[in-house]
Design a protein around this motif. Sequence first.
Motif, PDB file in Angstrom:
ATOM      1  N   LEU A  60       0.642  -1.279   0.115  1.00 25.79           N
ATOM      2  CA  LEU A  60       0.001   0.018  -0.015  1.00 25.79           C
ATOM      3  C   LEU A  60       0.855   1.170   0.029  1.00 25.79           C
ATOM      4  CD1 LEU A  60      -2.875  -0.984   2.476  1.00 25.79           C
ATOM      5  CD2 LEU A  60      -2.916  -1.144   0.105  1.00 25.79           C
ATOM      6  N   VAL A  61       1.988   1.358   0.679  1.00 27.71           N
ATOM      7  CA  VAL A  61       2.798   2.357   0.924  1.00 27.71           C
ATOM      8  C   VAL A  61       3.613   2.574  -0.617  1.00 27.71           C
ATOM      9  CG1 VAL A  61       4.955   3.374   1.797  1.00 27.71           C
ATOM     10  CG2 VAL A  61       3.306   1.957   3.379  1.00 27.71           C
ATOM     11  N   GLY A  62       3.771   1.646  -1.156  1.00 28.91           N
ATOM     12  CA  GLY A  62       4.542   1.666  -2.279  1.00 28.91           C
ATOM     13  C   GLY A  62       3.520   2.072  -3.348  1.00 28.91           C
ATOM     14  N   LEU A  63       2.421   1.590  -3.372  1.00 26.48           N
ATOM     15  CA  LEU A  63       1.399   2.087  -4.345  1.00 26.48           C
ATOM     16  C   LEU A  63       1.004   3.578  -4.252  1.00 26.48           C
ATOM     17  CD1 LEU A  63      -0.381   1.442  -6.908  1.00 26.48           C
ATOM     18  CD2 LEU A  63      -2.113   0.538  -5.135  1.00 26.48           C
ATOM     19  N   GLY A  64       1.012   3.964  -3.166  1.00 29.50           N
ATOM     20  CA  GLY A  64       0.518   5.301  -2.752  1.00 29.50           C
ATOM     21  C   GLY A  64       1.758   6.365  -3.011  1.00 29.50           C
ATOM     22  N   MET A  65       3.022   6.047  -3.032  1.00 28.23           N
ATOM     23  CA  MET A  65       4.121   6.571  -3.435  1.00 28.23           C
ATOM     24  C   MET A  65       4.028   6.860  -4.854  1.00 28.23           C
ATOM     25  SD  MET A  65       6.703   8.507  -3.102  1.00 28.23           S
ATOM     26  CE  MET A  65       7.206   8.351  -1.299  1.00 28.23           C
ATOM     27  N   ALA A  66       3.831   5.608  -5.673  1.00 28.94           N
ATOM     28  CA  ALA A  66       3.684   5.614  -6.964  1.00 28.94           C
ATOM     29  C   ALA A  66       2.405   6.677  -7.664  1.00 28.94           C
ATOM     30  CB  ALA A  66       3.443   4.366  -7.614  1.00 28.94           C
ATOM     31  N   LEU A  67       1.480   6.501  -7.084  1.00 30.38           N
ATOM     32  CA  LEU A  67       0.446   7.629  -7.211  1.00 30.38           C
ATOM     33  C   LEU A  67       0.681   8.802  -7.151  1.00 30.38           C
ATOM     34  CD1 LEU A  67      -2.726   5.354  -5.827  1.00 30.38           C
ATOM     35  CD2 LEU A  67      -1.931   5.542  -8.307  1.00 30.38           C
ATOM     36  N   VAL A  68       1.150   9.269  -5.874  1.00 27.05           N
ATOM     37  CA  VAL A  68       1.381  10.614  -5.684  1.00 27.05           C
ATOM     38  C   VAL A  68       2.823  11.147  -6.516  1.00 27.05           C
ATOM     39  CG1 VAL A  68       2.880  12.053  -3.870  1.00 27.05           C
ATOM     40  CG2 VAL A  68       1.059  10.622  -3.201  1.00 27.05           C
ATOM     41  N   VAL A 104       2.249  14.417  -9.244  1.00 30.75           N
ATOM     42  CA  VAL A 104       2.845  15.539  -8.993  1.00 30.75           C
ATOM     43  C   VAL A 104       4.065  15.637 -10.238  1.00 30.75           C
ATOM     44  CG1 VAL A 104       2.563  15.973  -6.635  1.00 30.75           C
ATOM     45  CG2 VAL A 104       4.659  14.638  -7.440  1.00 30.75           C
ATOM     46  N   GLY A 105       4.280  14.775 -10.885  1.00 31.51           N
ATOM     47  CA  GLY A 105       5.179  14.712 -12.044  1.00 31.51           C
ATOM     48  C   GLY A 105       6.456  14.356 -11.490  1.00 31.51           C
ATOM     49  N   ILE A 106       6.581  13.501 -10.683  1.00 32.36           N
ATOM     50  CA  ILE A 106       8.123  13.107 -10.237  1.00 32.36           C
ATOM     51  C   ILE A 106       8.274  11.778 -10.866  1.00 32.36           C
ATOM     52  CG2 ILE A 106       9.555  12.868  -8.320  1.00 32.36           C
ATOM     53  CD1 ILE A 106       7.959  14.579  -6.539  1.00 32.36           C
ATOM     54  N   ASP A 107       9.452  11.483 -11.446  1.00 31.79           N
ATOM     55  CA  ASP A 107       9.925  10.148 -11.870  1.00 31.79           C
ATOM     56  C   ASP A 107      10.338   9.390 -10.993  1.00 31.79           C
ATOM     57  OD1 ASP A 107       9.701  11.232 -14.417  1.00 31.79           O
ATOM     58  OD2 ASP A 107      11.759  11.991 -14.770  1.00 31.79           O
ATOM     59  N   ARG A 108       9.895   8.261 -10.855  1.00 34.66           N
ATOM     60  CA  ARG A 108      10.308   7.310  -9.895  1.00 34.66           C
ATOM     61  C   ARG A 108      11.610   6.560 -10.231  1.00 34.66           C
ATOM     62  NH1 ARG A 108       5.427   3.150 -10.578  1.00 34.66           N
ATOM     63  NH2 ARG A 108       5.535   4.018 -12.741  1.00 34.66           N
ATOM     64  N   HIS A 109      12.471   6.544  -9.239  1.00 32.29           N
ATOM     65  CA  HIS A 109      13.670   5.872  -9.301  1.00 32.29           C
ATOM     66  C   HIS A 109      14.255   5.278  -8.045  1.00 32.29           C
ATOM     67  CE1 HIS A 109      14.621   7.836 -13.003  1.00 32.29           C
ATOM     68  NE2 HIS A 109      14.431   9.090 -12.531  1.00 32.29           N
ATOM     69  N   TRP A 110      15.199   4.409  -8.049  1.00 38.42           N
ATOM     70  CA  TRP A 110      15.451   3.586  -6.977  1.00 38.42           C
ATOM     71  C   TRP A 110      16.256   4.514  -5.915  1.00 38.42           C
ATOM     72  CZ3 TRP A 110      20.607   3.494  -5.828  1.00 38.42           C
ATOM     73  CH2 TRP A 110      21.627   3.675  -6.882  1.00 38.42           C
ATOM     74  N   TRP A 111      16.989   5.736  -6.351  1.00 39.69           N
ATOM     75  CA  TRP A 111      17.553   6.495  -5.534  1.00 39.69           C
ATOM     76  C   TRP A 111      16.960   7.704  -4.902  1.00 39.69           C
ATOM     77  CZ3 TRP A 111      17.113  10.964  -8.062  1.00 39.69           C
ATOM     78  CH2 TRP A 111      17.152  10.930  -9.336  1.00 39.69           C
ATOM     79  N   GLY A 112      15.635   7.804  -5.411  1.00 38.24           N
ATOM     80  CA  GLY A 112      14.745   8.846  -5.019  1.00 38.24           C
ATOM     81  C   GLY A 112      13.658   8.368  -4.231  1.00 38.24           C
ATOM     82  N   THR A 113      12.511   8.040  -4.969  1.00 44.11           N
ATOM     83  CA  THR A 113      11.232   7.557  -4.497  1.00 44.11           C
ATOM     84  C   THR A 113      11.291   6.233  -3.657  1.00 44.11           C
ATOM     85  OG1 THR A 113      10.491   6.296  -6.472  1.00 44.11           O
ATOM     86  CG2 THR A 113       9.672   8.592  -5.942  1.00 44.11           C
TER      87      THR A 113
END
Length: 281
Positions: free
Chosen positions: A123-131, A135-144
């Motif tokens: 749920l936390v991972g899915l929520g982070m992906a949706l957020v 907001v237009g932030i690229d998902r990366h292993w070193w970021g999100t």
Amino acid sequence: MNANGIKLGLAFYTTLFIIFLYGPLVVLAILSFQTGPEGGPQFPIIEWSTYWYKHLFGLTPPSRIAPLPIEEGLVRSLVLAVMTMIVSTVLGVTSAQAFRTHFKGSGVVFYLIVLGMMVPGVLVGLGMALVANAVGIDRHWWGTTFVLHVVYTYPFAFLVMLAIFNRFDPSVEEAAWSLGVTPARTFRKITFPLIFPGVLSAMLFSFTLSYDEFSRTLFASGRDLTLPLAIYGTFSVEVHPNVFAFGVLTTLFSFALLGTYAVLMSLSVRRARRVAVQEDV
């Protein structure tokens, strides 16, 4: 039930627990020595061989079995685990230090910190992906992914250090302050050496939890896969003993990490004892 019966029951339970814990590792190790490239994960072993260990390092002739895509994933997982370990340990030490004195709203803050380890990772991972998408932030292993790992491992480091500080004798610091030593120097020279065993434990918790984390990484890592995701991706095609060989090497790495932790813990405990003896004298 008498004392002997309780001891036998506990011994039986401990034996079953150890078998349950290490049995899969034994099976993993046996299957990793299957012959190749045609040998698969099956009993009985057709022929004992180290083929799949050589296959991991590219020391075998080309075959239909592709090498595991773990090199970049392994580097990412190690770097991510080290980054998470550093940040979570620093946050855990400073937060536990702050909780040594009661402040308004400390109960609310405590449960907010612990909440990070209680919320389901998917749920936390899915929520982070949706957020991130909103907001237009690229998902990366070193970021999100890094943020999620810190949120997950920070409470463990915090609870470890909180337990350490609860057993800490504040009179040692008060004696240093009465002699005119600054709080910063007191923490660096007195407090930190005494709590260093707990710091090591917090570091170990943070590193291992981040290195092995899957559910929180699944939705937040983007296109760059960490090691757990890379290994999981191989299962969807076909399972070969090269995965088991890599599992054995990973287990050996874990034991080496625990051995290093034990040595450092022993040295830090001896140092703390010497400091205590000097204070008594």
